[in-house]
Design a protein around this motif. Structure first.
Motif, PDB file in Angstrom:
ATOM      1  N   ILE A 539      -9.931   4.289   3.744  1.00 26.65           N
ATOM      2  CA  ILE A 539     -10.156   4.706   5.117  1.00 26.65           C
ATOM      3  C   ILE A 539      -9.349   5.955   5.428  1.00 26.65           C
ATOM      4  O   ILE A 539      -9.896   7.013   5.674  1.00 26.65           O
ATOM      5  N   LEU A 540      -8.018   5.830   5.378  1.00 24.93           N
ATOM      6  CA  LEU A 540      -7.153   6.940   5.768  1.00 24.93           C
ATOM      7  C   LEU A 540      -7.607   8.301   5.234  1.00 24.93           C
ATOM      8  O   LEU A 540      -8.306   9.054   5.905  1.00 24.93           O
ATOM      9  N   HIS A 541      -7.194   8.609   4.026  1.00 20.05           N
ATOM     10  CA  HIS A 541      -7.398   9.943   3.478  1.00 20.05           C
ATOM     11  C   HIS A 541      -8.877  10.305   3.341  1.00 20.05           C
ATOM     12  O   HIS A 541      -9.284  11.425   3.653  1.00 20.05           O
ATOM     13  N   LEU A 542      -9.669   9.361   2.863  1.00 23.96           N
ATOM     14  CA  LEU A 542     -11.068   9.689   2.581  1.00 23.96           C
ATOM     15  C   LEU A 542     -11.865   9.936   3.860  1.00 23.96           C
ATOM     16  O   LEU A 542     -12.812  10.719   3.865  1.00 23.96           O
ATOM     17  N   LEU A 543     -11.494   9.291   4.938  1.00 22.18           N
ATOM     18  CA  LEU A 543     -12.179   9.521   6.199  1.00 22.18           C
ATOM     19  C   LEU A 543     -11.719  10.847   6.821  1.00 22.18           C
ATOM     20  O   LEU A 543     -12.528  11.639   7.296  1.00 22.18           O
ATOM     21  N   TYR A 544     -10.416  11.092   6.765  1.00 21.83           N
ATOM     22  CA  TYR A 544      -9.892  12.348   7.312  1.00 21.83           C
ATOM     23  C   TYR A 544     -10.451  13.561   6.559  1.00 21.83           C
ATOM     24  O   TYR A 544     -10.785  14.577   7.172  1.00 21.83           O
ATOM     25  N   ALA A 545     -10.521  13.444   5.231  1.00 21.26           N
ATOM     26  CA  ALA A 545     -11.014  14.573   4.431  1.00 21.26           C
ATOM     27  C   ALA A 545     -12.482  14.844   4.745  1.00 21.26           C
ATOM     28  O   ALA A 545     -12.913  16.000   4.810  1.00 21.26           O
ATOM     29  N   ARG A 546     -13.234  13.795   4.964  1.00 18.54           N
ATOM     30  CA  ARG A 546     -14.643  13.972   5.321  1.00 18.54           C
ATOM     31  C   ARG A 546     -14.743  14.633   6.692  1.00 18.54           C
ATOM     32  O   ARG A 546     -15.553  15.534   6.909  1.00 18.54           O
TER      33      ARG A 546
END
Length: 859
Positions: A539-546
């Motif tokens: 959730i954290l990094h992968l959502l922010y990067a998207r």
RNA sequence: GCCCGCGUGGCGGAACGGUAGACGCUACAGACUUAAAAUCUGUUGUCCUUUCGGGCGUGUGGGUUCGAGUCCCUCCGCGGGCACCA
């Protein structure tokens, strides 16, 4: 008689590994070839936080990535495989507080140590693209991005209730709060009202959700987690009015059940509740009591549904009934409108509440079986619902929304669970926010020409307050708009901001030109073809990067809306745990196995409790140090082990015996290479390889089997099943071993087989393969050689062992031609004594024959 | 509570609906050795049988199929995610 090659001296991994690591660096073997016309492939492992030491989990992550990178190079791609450092963050600052060492010095020192460790593992990185997020050029550009977001309204400041971590003395994003506690500190999070910077993640809520459907290369698990997190609910809002004109807007995803509404419930945090509390002592007391409650999950689970009647009555828009309005503890202000209409017959919480306060329960959805069980939340046919009667729930939902819109009390509405991302952190060791506050002009963004806002080097860490805020001069500046006195923003950016675009920075060929988002370079290398990391970032990094990719597109920086084409999430590395009876953890070397299979403390003979395999952690004393393993067994043995046996997406059970086994394997192949050299196997012989059809039968079989090995290894790398890759390579080695005595007389074939064997193993154990490659006289380095092709025609065998079944049970096998017809196969099969016994004189009623596969008699 | 994923030897795990247990770890045996280590070669699901061979076996119970670890339904267990989300 097997040939004894045990006399070969042991493989000297330490000098060999150093030699080739040096060679790769000197020759820039893994530099990114920008001008190549070959197809690009971008392999990226989640970059590292410089905590001080590389751990085994990193080794697993980076080995998987390195295998893919080396394989893709051999397959003819031009590969981008960079490494960098996620270098800002709290731990360095906390350590600074303790040790007095400056976070910058500490971080640089940690990076140096960890880089040396990474080099010792032989990863094929383009080190020329290495950078750290705390490099001034990087965070300067990041400030430029922040300003662009600000201008687009994607970054904004607002006063709001935030998650305050009392241990890290810092604000946390919602994503960083796990079960009511800080994700790093583990301390229960407090609520505070603060003025904070936010990124408007909700702007892309729909796109973030919908684009998940176009990511077939992502694990379903991660996509599900993101879908849940975004939490889209479609329904409608609906206005209820009291006699004296007070309006209460509620949200429902099941508006069709509105005829079953028997009361309204509003949140204790609802503005209306606040107003009522001013004059109503009972409501005031209820709200105060509610605020004392914990937000911890266990508390909420046990929490009884309670409320208080406000005395207000609202009119039902269709039935004109008067419905009471309650303040209820189970209605959340931060979801929907903070108010609901309650349908006790079809909602568990409403039902519990209604029972407690003696409110009516009115059934409006009939279950298909007409079972009276309540509450009933399934599908069915509408009843007691006026104009909705007889419709299915799905039809009724549409019908009621249309009607509500028509009479002007309702609107179609979508709510998301996703909230905007709070990025302000009250800490020093992060990227400064390029904003000032001016008494005359208010919040003013800096001009690009004012950038970068650098972190001051001279700071003191007192442990109270933000060091930037405490700094004697840093924050005092001039307003870029009016030139008057102004104060800098002293908050820094969440480190997840830094990691949301680092993969774009790696694409840039010439970072010295100052444009870290050079569109041409990004078009050349993005998207990331294979991203690899732990599922904890689902959730954290992968959502922010998207989100970042979309936001950067909106600002015109890039044109790639989804950054990661394929995502691989590897499992954790686990190890056995041991504890004393009093619960203290023990190091594995402190315990000893007794003859009866139980364990005891080696020094004292105390009883030892053997725990489960758990994720390696210092506190559980079950970590192993990669440095020690590289020193004792070499990087190749460690790399082989960490991908052997267990599929990479599952948790990996560490075992010293398993590592020993891989060390034996490395030596086994080394002895093979040395022996082959002594037989005259070499590069030159490869060109004299005769037609395979002309080979003696056992050599021909070896050659053909090896074609199968090449295929199996290739297929397994493609499906990222590294455990199978190793199994198939071992198969190949074993079959060569079985015919060692033929090597000398068949130099040409063995040279070809050994050449390809080295190529197959090279991505996993690159050092030993480089050494063997050069020892046998091959040109250049194996890292520059192409992936072996198999001869397809030899994958097909002409004669097979065909299984013979009676009634689906195996009764034997017969040797037949691959395309032998049913009549002939059937005749042979029926002659098998075991088949006759199973048939017991009966004639088969039916024969199932699949050519080249199976024959099955059904009596 | 809801949503995913997974249950195969002593262990990690293989297996286009078609010979279950590849490959490895452990254990045992043999060869080599004065000996040990290392190495090489075997054996290693379980029960019956001296052998040949046979019975039983992929969490449970059912179904589809000539044939099920694999597909469908039921239940049980484990792991993960979300959760007073209206």
């Amino acid at each position: 008689m097997p040939i004894d090659i045990s006399e070969t001296g042991p493989y000297n991994f330490s000098s060999t590994e150093l030699k080739w690591q040096d060679f790769w660096l000197k020759n820039d073997s893994f530099g990114t070839d920008y001008s190549s016309s070959k197809q690009k492939y971008y392999v990226l492992e989640m970059f590292m936080y410089p905590s001080g030491k590389v751990h085994i989990g990193h080794v697993r992550n980076y080995t998987i990535g390195d295998i893919i990178a080396r394989y893709k190079r051999a397959k003819g791609f031009t590969v981008l495989h960079p490494a960098g450092w996620d270098a800002f963050g709290l731990p360095a600052e906390n350590a600074a507080l303790k040790s007095g060492m400056h976070p910058d010095d500490l971080t640089r020192k940690n990076i140096a140590v960890m880089k040396r460790q990474m080099l010792s593992l032989g990863f094929s990185y383009d080190w020329k693209r290495e950078f750290a997020t705390c490099d001034k050029e990087y965070y300067a550009f990041q400030q430029k991005i922040f300003l662009a977001f600000y201008k687009k309204g994607l970054a904004f400041k607002k006063k709001s209730e935030v998650n305050w971590d009392p241990v890290d003395r810092c604000v946390l994003a919602n994503e960083q709060v796990i079960d009511g506690c800080g994700w790093r500190s583990g301390a229960p999070v407090e609520k505070r009202m603060l003025s904070q910077w936010f990124l408007k993640t909700t702007e892309f809520a729909d796109e973030l959700l919908e684009e998940l459907d176009n990511l077939p290369g992502w694990p379903e698990k991660v996509k599900t987690m993101q879908r849940n997190w975004i939490g889209k609910s479609e329904g409608c809002s609906l206005i209820f009015k009291t006699e004296d004109g007070e309006e209460i807007t509620v949200f429902s995803t099941r508006p069709e059940t509105v005829f079953g509404a028997t009361f309204l419930a509003i949140s204790p945090d609802h503005p209306l509740t606040g107003r009522l509390a001013e004059t109503d002592g009972r409501i005031k007391a209820f709200v105060e009591n509610f605020k004392k409650g914990s937000v911890a999950q266990e508390f909420l689970d046990k929490q009884e549904k309670i409320g208080v009647d406000t005395g207000l009555r609202v009119r039902h828009p269709f039935t004109d009934e008067k419905l009471p309005v309650y303040v209820a503890n189970f209605v959340l202000m931060n979801y929907g409108t903070g108010a609901i209409f309650a349908t006790p017959a079809h909602d568990e919480r409403d039902y519990a509440f209604a029972l407690k306060y003696g409110l009516p329960v009115k059934r409006v959805v009939d279950s298909p079986q007409s079972i009276a069980e309540l509450p009933y939340s399934g599908d069915g046919v509408m009843v007691n619902s006026g104009f909705l009667d007889g419709l299915s729930a799905v039809e009724a939902k549409e019908a009621v929304i249309l009607k509500l819109c028509e009479i002007g009390v309702g609107r179609r509405k979508v709510f998301f669970r996703l909230t905007d991302w709070g990025v302000s952190r009250q800490r020093y060791w992060g990227c400064p926010i390029p904003i000032v506050r001016c008494d005359r002009c208010g919040i003013v963004p800096l001009e690009e020409s004012d950038l970068p806002v650098s972190l001051p080097a001279d700071v003191t860490f007192s442990g109270s307050g933000n060091p930037l805020d405490n700094h004697p001069t840093w924050k005092y500046t001039k307003c870029p708009r009016c030139g008057g006195d102004a104060i800098r923003e002293t908050d820094t950016l969440d480190t997840f901001f830094d990691s949301s675009w680092y993969f774009l920075r790696f694409c840039v060929n010439d970072p010295n030109n100052g444009n870290l988002l050079e569109k041409r370079d990004i078009a050349r290398w993005m998207t990331v073809d294979q991203y690899i990391g732990g599922v904890e970032h689902a959730i954290l990094h992968l959502l922010y990067a998207r989100f970042f990719s979309k936001a950067l597109c909106e600002c015109g920086f890039i044109d790639v809306r989804e950054p990661f084409e394929n995502l691989f999430t590897q499992g954790m590395v686990c190890n056995a745990t041991y504890r004393r009876e009093n619960g203290d953890w023990l190091f594995p070397e402190e315990v000893r196995k007794k003859p009866d299979g139980e364990y005891e403390v080696a020094a004292t003979g105390e009883k030892v409790i053997v725990g489960h395999f758990e994720k390696m952690s210092k506190s559980k004393k079950n970590v192993v140090d990669p440095d020690e393993i590289v020193k004792n067994y070499g990087a190749d043995a460690l790399r082989v082990f960490i991908v052997s046996d267990t599929p990479p997406d599952r948790d990996f059970p560490w075992s010293d015996e398993g590592l020993e086994g891989c060390w034996r394997f490395i030596n086994r192949v080394w002895r093979l290479f040395v022996y082959m050299k002594s037989c005259g196997i070499c590069a030159e012989e490869c060109s004299r390889m005769p037609k395979a059809d002309d080979l003696a039968s056992d050599i021909q079989k070896l050659y053909k089997d090896f074609q199968r090995t090449i295929k199996n290894v290739t297929d397994s790398v493609e499906e990222r099943a590294m455990n199978k890759v190793m199994a198939h390579i071992r198969d190949g080695v074993n079959s060569v071993y079985a015919l060692l005595e033929e090597a000398e007389a068949n130099k040409e074939v063995f040279s070809v087989i050994v050449r390809d064997l080295i190529k197959l193993l090279a991505p996993i154990a690159p050092h030993i393969c480089e050494e063997a490659w050069s020892m046998l006289g091959f040109e250049k380095s194996v890292s520059e050689s192409s992936w072996p092709e198999y001869e397809k025609k030899y994958l097909e065998v002409s004669v097979i062992n065909l299984p013979v079944q009676v009634n689906g049970k195996l009764r034997g096998t017969i040797v037949v031609d691959i395309d032998e017809d049913e009549k002939s196969v059937s005749e042979k099969a029926l002659q098998l004594p075991s088949v006759q016994a199973a048939l017991a004189g009966r004639t088969p009623k039916k024969t199932i024959f699949i050519k080249g596969r199976i024959i099955n008699f059904a009596p």
